[in-house]
Write a protein that holds these residues in place. Structure first.
Motif, PDB file in Angstrom:
ATOM      1  N   ARG A  82       0.853  -1.189   0.000  1.00 27.91           N
ATOM      2  CA  ARG A  82       0.000   0.000   0.000  1.00 27.91           C
ATOM      3  C   ARG A  82       0.895   1.246   0.000  1.00 27.91           C
ATOM      4  O   ARG A  82       1.213   1.769   1.071  1.00 27.91           O
ATOM      5  CB  ARG A  82      -0.908   0.025   1.227  1.00 27.91           C
ATOM      6  CG  ARG A  82      -1.898  -1.103   1.266  1.00 27.91           C
ATOM      7  CD  ARG A  82      -2.793  -0.940   2.484  1.00 27.91           C
ATOM      8  NE  ARG A  82      -3.683  -2.047   2.631  1.00 27.91           N
ATOM      9  CZ  ARG A  82      -4.938  -2.043   2.197  1.00 27.91           C
ATOM     10  NH1 ARG A  82      -5.422  -0.998   1.604  1.00 27.91           N
ATOM     11  NH2 ARG A  82      -5.692  -3.098   2.374  1.00 27.91           N
ATOM     12  N   PRO A  83       1.290   1.707  -1.164  1.00 27.68           N
ATOM     13  CA  PRO A  83       2.151   2.892  -1.229  1.00 27.68           C
ATOM     14  C   PRO A  83       1.548   4.041  -0.420  1.00 27.68           C
ATOM     15  O   PRO A  83       0.347   4.289  -0.474  1.00 27.68           O
ATOM     16  CB  PRO A  83       2.209   3.211  -2.719  1.00 27.68           C
ATOM     17  CG  PRO A  83       1.941   1.889  -3.384  1.00 27.68           C
ATOM     18  CD  PRO A  83       0.973   1.178  -2.486  1.00 27.68           C
ATOM     19  N   GLN A  84       2.407   4.701   0.331  1.00 26.24           N
ATOM     20  CA  GLN A  84       1.976   5.759   1.241  1.00 26.24           C
ATOM     21  C   GLN A  84       2.603   7.087   0.852  1.00 26.24           C
ATOM     22  O   GLN A  84       3.625   7.129   0.165  1.00 26.24           O
ATOM     23  CB  GLN A  84       2.383   5.399   2.678  1.00 26.24           C
ATOM     24  CG  GLN A  84       1.765   4.126   3.208  1.00 26.24           C
ATOM     25  CD  GLN A  84       0.271   4.237   3.382  1.00 26.24           C
ATOM     26  OE1 GLN A  84      -0.253   5.281   3.785  1.00 26.24           O
ATOM     27  NE2 GLN A  84      -0.444   3.167   3.069  1.00 26.24           N
ATOM     28  N   PRO A  85       2.032   8.193   1.345  1.00 24.38           N
ATOM     29  CA  PRO A  85       2.622   9.509   1.098  1.00 24.38           C
ATOM     30  C   PRO A  85       4.033   9.620   1.704  1.00 24.38           C
ATOM     31  O   PRO A  85       4.410   8.841   2.583  1.00 24.38           O
ATOM     32  CB  PRO A  85       1.661  10.483   1.784  1.00 24.38           C
ATOM     33  CG  PRO A  85       0.384   9.727   1.931  1.00 24.38           C
ATOM     34  CD  PRO A  85       0.752   8.285   2.056  1.00 24.38           C
ATOM     35  N   LEU A  86       4.775  10.609   1.272  1.00 28.87           N
ATOM     36  CA  LEU A  86       6.166  10.792   1.651  1.00 28.87           C
ATOM     37  C   LEU A  86       6.393  10.793   3.161  1.00 28.87           C
ATOM     38  O   LEU A  86       7.269  10.087   3.660  1.00 28.87           O
ATOM     39  CB  LEU A  86       6.700  12.099   1.042  1.00 28.87           C
ATOM     40  CG  LEU A  86       8.136  12.466   1.414  1.00 28.87           C
ATOM     41  CD1 LEU A  86       9.110  11.430   0.866  1.00 28.87           C
ATOM     42  CD2 LEU A  86       8.466  13.859   0.904  1.00 28.87           C
ATOM     43  N   LEU A  87       5.628  11.571   3.905  1.00 27.71           N
ATOM     44  CA  LEU A  87       5.864  11.667   5.354  1.00 27.71           C
ATOM     45  C   LEU A  87       5.612  10.345   6.076  1.00 27.71           C
ATOM     46  O   LEU A  87       6.276  10.043   7.065  1.00 27.71           O
ATOM     47  CB  LEU A  87       5.020  12.789   5.968  1.00 27.71           C
ATOM     48  CG  LEU A  87       5.477  14.205   5.625  1.00 27.71           C
ATOM     49  CD1 LEU A  87       4.527  15.234   6.229  1.00 27.71           C
ATOM     50  CD2 LEU A  87       6.903  14.454   6.076  1.00 27.71           C
TER      51      LEU A  87
ATOM     52  N   PHE B 216      -0.565   9.361  13.227  1.00 26.61           N
ATOM     53  CA  PHE B 216      -1.300  10.592  12.952  1.00 26.61           C
ATOM     54  C   PHE B 216      -1.433  10.912  11.474  1.00 26.61           C
ATOM     55  O   PHE B 216      -2.328  11.667  11.089  1.00 26.61           O
ATOM     56  CB  PHE B 216      -0.674  11.771  13.693  1.00 26.61           C
ATOM     57  CG  PHE B 216      -0.980  11.767  15.160  1.00 26.61           C
ATOM     58  CD1 PHE B 216      -2.242  12.078  15.634  1.00 26.61           C
ATOM     59  CD2 PHE B 216       0.001  11.424  16.077  1.00 26.61           C
ATOM     60  CE1 PHE B 216      -2.535  12.054  16.982  1.00 26.61           C
ATOM     61  CE2 PHE B 216      -0.272  11.400  17.436  1.00 26.61           C
ATOM     62  CZ  PHE B 216      -1.548  11.719  17.892  1.00 26.61           C
ATOM     63  N   LEU B 217      -0.572  10.356  10.640  1.00 27.65           N
ATOM     64  CA  LEU B 217      -0.602  10.704   9.224  1.00 27.65           C
ATOM     65  C   LEU B 217      -1.278   9.663   8.343  1.00 27.65           C
ATOM     66  O   LEU B 217      -1.767   9.993   7.269  1.00 27.65           O
ATOM     67  CB  LEU B 217       0.822  10.953   8.707  1.00 27.65           C
ATOM     68  CG  LEU B 217       1.564  12.113   9.366  1.00 27.65           C
ATOM     69  CD1 LEU B 217       3.005  12.164   8.898  1.00 27.65           C
ATOM     70  CD2 LEU B 217       0.851  13.433   9.084  1.00 27.65           C
ATOM     71  N   ALA B 218      -1.271   8.411   8.787  1.00 29.46           N
ATOM     72  CA  ALA B 218      -1.875   7.355   7.969  1.00 29.46           C
ATOM     73  C   ALA B 218      -3.389   7.460   8.067  1.00 29.46           C
ATOM     74  O   ALA B 218      -3.954   7.461   9.151  1.00 29.46           O
ATOM     75  CB  ALA B 218      -1.396   5.980   8.423  1.00 29.46           C
ATOM     76  N   GLY B 219      -4.026   7.556   6.934  1.00 32.28           N
ATOM     77  CA  GLY B 219      -5.483   7.652   6.905  1.00 32.28           C
ATOM     78  C   GLY B 219      -6.102   6.286   6.713  1.00 32.28           C
ATOM     79  O   GLY B 219      -5.426   5.300   6.432  1.00 32.28           O
ATOM     80  N   ASP B 220      -7.386   6.224   6.873  1.00 34.39           N
ATOM     81  CA  ASP B 220      -8.125   4.984   6.654  1.00 34.39           C
ATOM     82  C   ASP B 220      -8.504   4.928   5.188  1.00 34.39           C
ATOM     83  O   ASP B 220      -9.435   5.596   4.744  1.00 34.39           O
ATOM     84  CB  ASP B 220      -9.371   4.955   7.544  1.00 34.39           C
ATOM     85  CG  ASP B 220     -10.144   3.666   7.413  1.00 34.39           C
ATOM     86  OD1 ASP B 220      -9.683   2.755   6.697  1.00 34.39           O
ATOM     87  OD2 ASP B 220     -11.222   3.571   8.024  1.00 34.39           O
ATOM     88  N   ASP B 221      -7.780   4.129   4.412  1.00 33.97           N
ATOM     89  CA  ASP B 221      -8.046   4.062   2.971  1.00 33.97           C
ATOM     90  C   ASP B 221      -9.179   3.100   2.635  1.00 33.97           C
ATOM     91  O   ASP B 221      -9.468   2.855   1.482  1.00 33.97           O
ATOM     92  CB  ASP B 221      -6.774   3.695   2.197  1.00 33.97           C
ATOM     93  CG  ASP B 221      -6.235   2.337   2.564  1.00 33.97           C
ATOM     94  OD1 ASP B 221      -6.753   1.723   3.523  1.00 33.97           O
ATOM     95  OD2 ASP B 221      -5.285   1.886   1.894  1.00 33.97           O
ATOM     96  N   THR B 222      -9.839   2.571   3.666  1.00 38.00           N
ATOM     97  CA  THR B 222     -10.953   1.667   3.414  1.00 38.00           C
ATOM     98  C   THR B 222     -12.272   2.421   3.262  1.00 38.00           C
ATOM     99  O   THR B 222     -13.249   1.864   2.801  1.00 38.00           O
ATOM    100  CB  THR B 222     -11.099   0.637   4.550  1.00 38.00           C
ATOM    101  OG1 THR B 222     -11.338   1.334   5.773  1.00 38.00           O
ATOM    102  CG2 THR B 222      -9.848  -0.212   4.667  1.00 38.00           C
ATOM    103  N   LYS B 223     -12.289   3.696   3.672  1.00 35.63           N
ATOM    104  CA  LYS B 223     -13.518   4.489   3.544  1.00 35.63           C
ATOM    105  C   LYS B 223     -13.799   4.765   2.080  1.00 35.63           C
ATOM    106  O   LYS B 223     -12.911   5.092   1.311  1.00 35.63           O
ATOM    107  CB  LYS B 223     -13.371   5.814   4.297  1.00 35.63           C
ATOM    108  CG  LYS B 223     -13.325   5.653   5.786  1.00 35.63           C
ATOM    109  CD  LYS B 223     -13.201   7.003   6.451  1.00 35.63           C
ATOM    110  CE  LYS B 223     -13.081   6.852   7.954  1.00 35.63           C
ATOM    111  NZ  LYS B 223     -12.815   8.125   8.611  1.00 35.63           N
TER     112      LYS B 223
END
Length: 162
Positions: free
Chosen positions: A82-87, A145-152
């Motif tokens: 699951r590729p994530q944003p830079l931070l 704090f930065l990882a969002g819920d990508d299941t929504k």
């Protein structure tokens, strides 16, 4: 993956270099305490045989090594799948690099070398930690704090328009 790997390598090197310098070159085990910016920062020798704050002492170094390696592998697989944003990639790298720094200590010594002690405002903190602990904490906080819920389910275009 490059930011993840770079932050992991930098965290690992910063941890091991700081331990080598303070523990071995400054000979902290012999002198036990070196005031740096008293009372805020003091180098104080510590051997952590548990997890944070000595919790889990008695679990044995190989069990703690296995747990740390499993966490590092799981975080790496998560980033690959699951590729994530830079931070978040940087945060994950800090967590993995710090964890592997402490793993190396457990392999070499049977415990983690700690040397940082911070106290302030009349509170005498008895605990010591290291650069790897800072990286692990910063990485875990960053992910949390930065990882969002990508299941929504994202609303379709125009779905939220009134």
């Amino acid at each position: 993956m490059r930011p993840f790997l770079l932050s992991a390598v930098l965290a690992f090197i910063a941890d091991q270099a700081s331990k080598y310098y303070v523990i071995h070159l400054m000979n902290l085990p012999l002198v036990n305490t070196i005031p740096v910016l008293p009372p805020l920062l003091t180098f104080r020798y510590g051997e952590n045989r548990g997890i944070n704050f000595g919790l889990g002492d008695g679990l044995g170094p190989w069990f703690l090594i296995a747990v740390a390696v499993i966490i590092c592998v799981a975080v790496t697989i998560w980033l690959i799948r699951r590729p994530q944003p830079l931070l978040i990639r940087i945060s994950a790298g800090l967590l993995v690099g710090g964890a592997l720094g402490n793993v190396l200590d457990r392999v070499l010594y049977g415990y983690v070398l700690d040397f940082l002690n911070m106290s302030c405002c009349g509170i005498n903190n008895p605990f010591v930690f290291n650069v790897a602990d800072i990286a692990i904490f910063a990485g875990a906080i960053g992910i949390a704090f930065l990882a969002g819920d990508d299941t929504k389910k994202k609303p379709a275009k125009g779905e939220n328009d009134a």
